[in-house]
Design a protein around this motif. Structure first.
Motif, PDB file in Angstrom:
ATOM      1  N   ALA A  11       0.809  -1.212   0.000  1.00  0.00           N
ATOM      2  CA  ALA A  11       0.000   0.000   0.000  1.00  0.00           C
ATOM      3  C   ALA A  11       0.840   1.259   0.000  1.00  0.00           C
ATOM      4  O   ALA A  11       0.312   2.361  -0.101  1.00  0.00           O
ATOM      5  CB  ALA A  11      -0.930   0.008   1.211  1.00  0.00           C
ATOM      6  N   LEU A 182      -3.703   8.149  -0.756  1.00  0.00           N
ATOM      7  CA  LEU A 182      -3.257   6.776  -0.538  1.00  0.00           C
ATOM      8  C   LEU A 182      -2.090   6.731   0.435  1.00  0.00           C
ATOM      9  O   LEU A 182      -2.058   5.904   1.354  1.00  0.00           O
ATOM     10  CB  LEU A 182      -2.860   6.146  -1.878  1.00  0.00           C
ATOM     11  CG  LEU A 182      -2.318   4.715  -1.836  1.00  0.00           C
ATOM     12  CD1 LEU A 182      -3.322   3.766  -1.213  1.00  0.00           C
ATOM     13  CD2 LEU A 182      -1.923   4.251  -3.226  1.00  0.00           C
ATOM     14  N   ALA A 185      -3.017   7.129   4.009  1.00  0.00           N
ATOM     15  CA  ALA A 185      -3.909   6.075   4.526  1.00  0.00           C
ATOM     16  C   ALA A 185      -5.380   6.466   4.459  1.00  0.00           C
ATOM     17  O   ALA A 185      -6.203   5.949   5.232  1.00  0.00           O
ATOM     18  CB  ALA A 185      -3.525   5.684   5.953  1.00  0.00           C
ATOM     19  N   GLN A 186      -5.736   7.362   3.545  1.00  0.00           N
ATOM     20  CA  GLN A 186      -7.134   7.734   3.323  1.00  0.00           C
ATOM     21  C   GLN A 186      -7.626   6.972   2.089  1.00  0.00           C
ATOM     22  O   GLN A 186      -7.757   7.513   0.996  1.00  0.00           O
ATOM     23  CB  GLN A 186      -7.242   9.251   3.145  1.00  0.00           C
ATOM     24  CG  GLN A 186      -6.788  10.027   4.375  1.00  0.00           C
ATOM     25  CD  GLN A 186      -6.614  11.514   4.118  1.00  0.00           C
ATOM     26  OE1 GLN A 186      -6.265  11.937   3.017  1.00  0.00           O
ATOM     27  NE2 GLN A 186      -6.846  12.315   5.157  1.00  0.00           N
ATOM     28  N   TYR A 187      -7.909   5.701   2.280  1.00  0.00           N
ATOM     29  CA  TYR A 187      -8.092   4.791   1.153  1.00  0.00           C
ATOM     30  C   TYR A 187      -9.358   5.064   0.340  1.00  0.00           C
ATOM     31  O   TYR A 187      -9.333   4.987  -0.890  1.00  0.00           O
ATOM     32  CB  TYR A 187      -8.093   3.348   1.654  1.00  0.00           C
ATOM     33  CG  TYR A 187      -6.855   2.990   2.419  1.00  0.00           C
ATOM     34  CD1 TYR A 187      -5.586   3.260   1.915  1.00  0.00           C
ATOM     35  CD2 TYR A 187      -6.946   2.384   3.673  1.00  0.00           C
ATOM     36  CE1 TYR A 187      -4.453   2.936   2.635  1.00  0.00           C
ATOM     37  CE2 TYR A 187      -5.811   2.053   4.398  1.00  0.00           C
ATOM     38  CZ  TYR A 187      -4.567   2.333   3.872  1.00  0.00           C
ATOM     39  OH  TYR A 187      -3.442   2.017   4.583  1.00  0.00           O
ATOM     40  N   GLU A 188     -10.438   5.350   1.018  1.00  0.00           N
ATOM     41  CA  GLU A 188     -11.677   5.611   0.279  1.00  0.00           C
ATOM     42  C   GLU A 188     -11.556   6.878  -0.556  1.00  0.00           C
ATOM     43  O   GLU A 188     -11.974   6.911  -1.723  1.00  0.00           O
ATOM     44  CB  GLU A 188     -12.860   5.714   1.246  1.00  0.00           C
ATOM     45  CG  GLU A 188     -14.198   5.838   0.536  1.00  0.00           C
ATOM     46  CD  GLU A 188     -15.378   5.727   1.498  1.00  0.00           C
ATOM     47  OE1 GLU A 188     -16.523   5.853   1.021  1.00  0.00           O
ATOM     48  OE2 GLU A 188     -15.157   5.510   2.703  1.00  0.00           O
ATOM     49  N   ALA A 214      -5.252   1.068  -3.994  1.00  0.00           N
ATOM     50  CA  ALA A 214      -6.102   1.687  -2.974  1.00  0.00           C
ATOM     51  C   ALA A 214      -7.185   0.720  -2.505  1.00  0.00           C
ATOM     52  O   ALA A 214      -7.464   0.605  -1.309  1.00  0.00           O
ATOM     53  CB  ALA A 214      -6.727   2.966  -3.524  1.00  0.00           C
ATOM     54  N   ALA A 217      -5.601  -1.960  -0.293  1.00  0.00           N
ATOM     55  CA  ALA A 217      -5.289  -1.449   1.045  1.00  0.00           C
ATOM     56  C   ALA A 217      -6.547  -1.246   1.881  1.00  0.00           C
ATOM     57  O   ALA A 217      -6.521  -1.386   3.104  1.00  0.00           O
ATOM     58  CB  ALA A 217      -4.521  -0.133   0.928  1.00  0.00           C
ATOM     59  N   HIS A 218      -7.659  -0.940   1.205  1.00  0.00           N
ATOM     60  CA  HIS A 218      -8.925  -0.686   1.896  1.00  0.00           C
ATOM     61  C   HIS A 218      -9.681  -1.983   2.197  1.00  0.00           C
ATOM     62  O   HIS A 218     -10.734  -1.956   2.837  1.00  0.00           O
ATOM     63  CB  HIS A 218      -9.797   0.239   1.043  1.00  0.00           C
ATOM     64  CG  HIS A 218     -10.892   0.911   1.788  1.00  0.00           C
ATOM     65  ND1 HIS A 218     -10.837   1.187   3.148  1.00  0.00           N
ATOM     66  CD2 HIS A 218     -12.112   1.370   1.373  1.00  0.00           C
ATOM     67  CE1 HIS A 218     -11.955   1.796   3.523  1.00  0.00           C
ATOM     68  NE2 HIS A 218     -12.744   1.897   2.472  1.00  0.00           N
TER      69      HIS A 218
END
Length: 331
Positions: A11, A182, A185-188, A214, A217-218
Motif C-alpha cells: 500500500a 493513498l 492512509a485515506q483509502y476511500e 487503494a 489497502a482498503h
C-alpha cells in the motif's frame, strides 16, 4: 510474519517512526544513465523525477550530456526514479536510500542502463478534453508538484484541488490527489480520486493501477481483484500490477495464482518497491517450504535492508531458520 504487515508494504504507506527518523538524516542520490551508444542523448537531455514510496514527495531534475544527475537532501526510504528521454520509452528504477548503501558522506550511487527503444505495439493518444485543460489549471498543477518537492503536502493537495475545480477533466490532477490520499492512509478518498481520473481519461493506466492498490489497502478484495486483473492485462510487464494482483489472489485464498504473479513481478524487477519477495515468503511459510521462504527473505533484505518492513522480515527470517534447524535429524 503476518499478511497484514505485508499488505502495508504494497500500500506504500509511511509509518510515524520512519518519518521521524527521516527528519534526522538526509542523503544525496547520485546517478548515472549508462549506454553503449556514442551519443545517446542527441535528441534531448534526460528528464528525471524522483518519487518517494514512503510519503507524498516528488522532485525533478535534468541529467547532463554524460547522463549524470543528483537529488539532494533525501530522507532515508524507498524511491522510484523515472527517466524520460525524447523519442525513447520511459525508464524506471527502484532505489533504496539509507545507511546501508551510502558512503561516508551520505551519498548513494546508482546506475540506470539506458537503451533507445520504443515500447512495441503501444500508442499514446491525448483526448480533446485533456488538451482543453486551461493554463490556469496547469499552473496550479505545477504549483502542486513544487509543493510536493518541498514536502508541503497541505499546499500540494490544495493546489491539485484547485486544478480539478478549474478543470474537472484534469485526470493527472485527480491522480495526484489520489496518491496523496493513498500515502496518507485515506483509502476511500484515494479510490474515489482514482475513479474520477479514470472517468475523465479511461486510458489512464497510472490511475488504474493506483486504484487497484487503494482498493487492496482498503480491504475491497473482490473489486481490487477485478481492477488489478485489468491492470495486469493492460501491462503484463509492470511489476506493480503483477504484485498487486498477487496480493489480490493471496487474500482470496488463491495461493497458486498469487505465487505465479509474484514470481513474474520478481522476474521483471526483483528490487521493485512493491516487495514481491515478502508475500512469496508468506506463501512458502504457509506451505511449510521453509527453505524457499528463507531464500525470499534473504533476497529481500539484501535489496532493502533499511526499508520499513525490514525489521519484521529479519524476525521472520530468524524464525524460519530456527524451524529449519529444529527439523533436522538429531536436533
Amino acid at each position: 510474519m503476518r499478511a497484514r504487515l505485508l499488505l502495508g508494504g504494497i500500500a506504500l504507506l509511511s509509518l510515524p517512526g520512519a518519518l521521524a527518523e527521516a527528519q534526522k538524516t538526509v542523503y544525496e542520490l547520485a546517478g548515472t544513465l549508462t549506454s553503449n551508444e556514442p551519443r545517446p542523448f542527441r535528441d534531448g537531455l534526460p528528464r528525471l523525477s524522483l518519487h518517494s514510496m514512503n510519503s507524498p514527495f516528488a522532485s525533478r531534475a535534468t541529467a547532463d550530456m554524460k547522463g549524470k544527475f543528483k537529488f539532494k537532501k533525501l530522507p532515508p526510504g524507498t524511491y522510484v526514479v523515472m527517466v524520460s528521454v525524447p523519442r525513447s520509452r520511459p525508464l524506471r528504477k527502484t532505489v533504496e536510500v539509507g545507511p546501508s548503501f551510502a558512503d561516508s558522506k551520505g551519498r548513494v550511487a546508482t546506475t540506470i542502463p539506458y537503451e533507445r527503444k520504443r515500447v512495441p505495439g503501444r500508442t499514446y493518444a491525448v483526448s480533446t478534453a485533456q488538451l482543453a485543460i486551461p493554463d490556469s489549471a496547469r499552473l496550479e498543477f505545477m504549483k502542486g508538484q513544487e509543493y510536493l518537492a518541498k514536502r508541503d503536502v497541505r499546499r500540494a493537495r490544495a493546489a491539485f484541488q484547485n486544478a480539478v475545480e478549474m478543470a474537472p477533466q484534469f485526470a493527472g490532477a485527480w491522480n495526484s490527489l489520489g496518491r496523496i490520499a493513498l500515502q496518507s492512509a485515506q483509502y476511500e478518498e484515494a479510490a474515489n480520486a482514482f475513479r474520477e481520473a479514470l472517468k475523465q481519461n479511461p486510458a489512464y493506466y497510472g490511475a488504474l493501477v493506483n486504484l487497484g492498490g487503494a482498493l487492496l489497502a482498503h480491504g475491497k478484495l473482490e473489486e481490487a481483484l477485478a481492477v488489478n486483473q485489468r491492470a495486469a492485462r493492460a501491462r503484463p510487464e509492470d511489476p506493480l500490477a503483477q504484485t498487486q494482483l498477487g496480493h489480490s489472489y493471496f487474500f482470496l485464498g488463491r495461493l497458486e495464482e498469487a505465487e505465479k504473479c509474484l514470481k513474474e513481478a520478481e522476474k521483471i524487477e526483483p528490487e521493485h518497491f512493491a516487495f514481491p519477495q515478502l508475500l512469496l515468503a508468506e506463501i512458502y511459510i504457509q506451505r511449510q517450504d521453509l527453505s524457499a521462504a528463507v531464500r525470499e527473505l534473504e533476497d529481500f533484505l539484501r535489496r532493502h535492508p533499511d526499508s520499513t518492513p525490514a525489521p519484521e522480515a529479519r524476525k521472520a527470517l530468524e524464525m524460519a531458520r530456527q524451524q529449519m534447524a529444529a527439523q533436522k535429524p538429531g536436533s
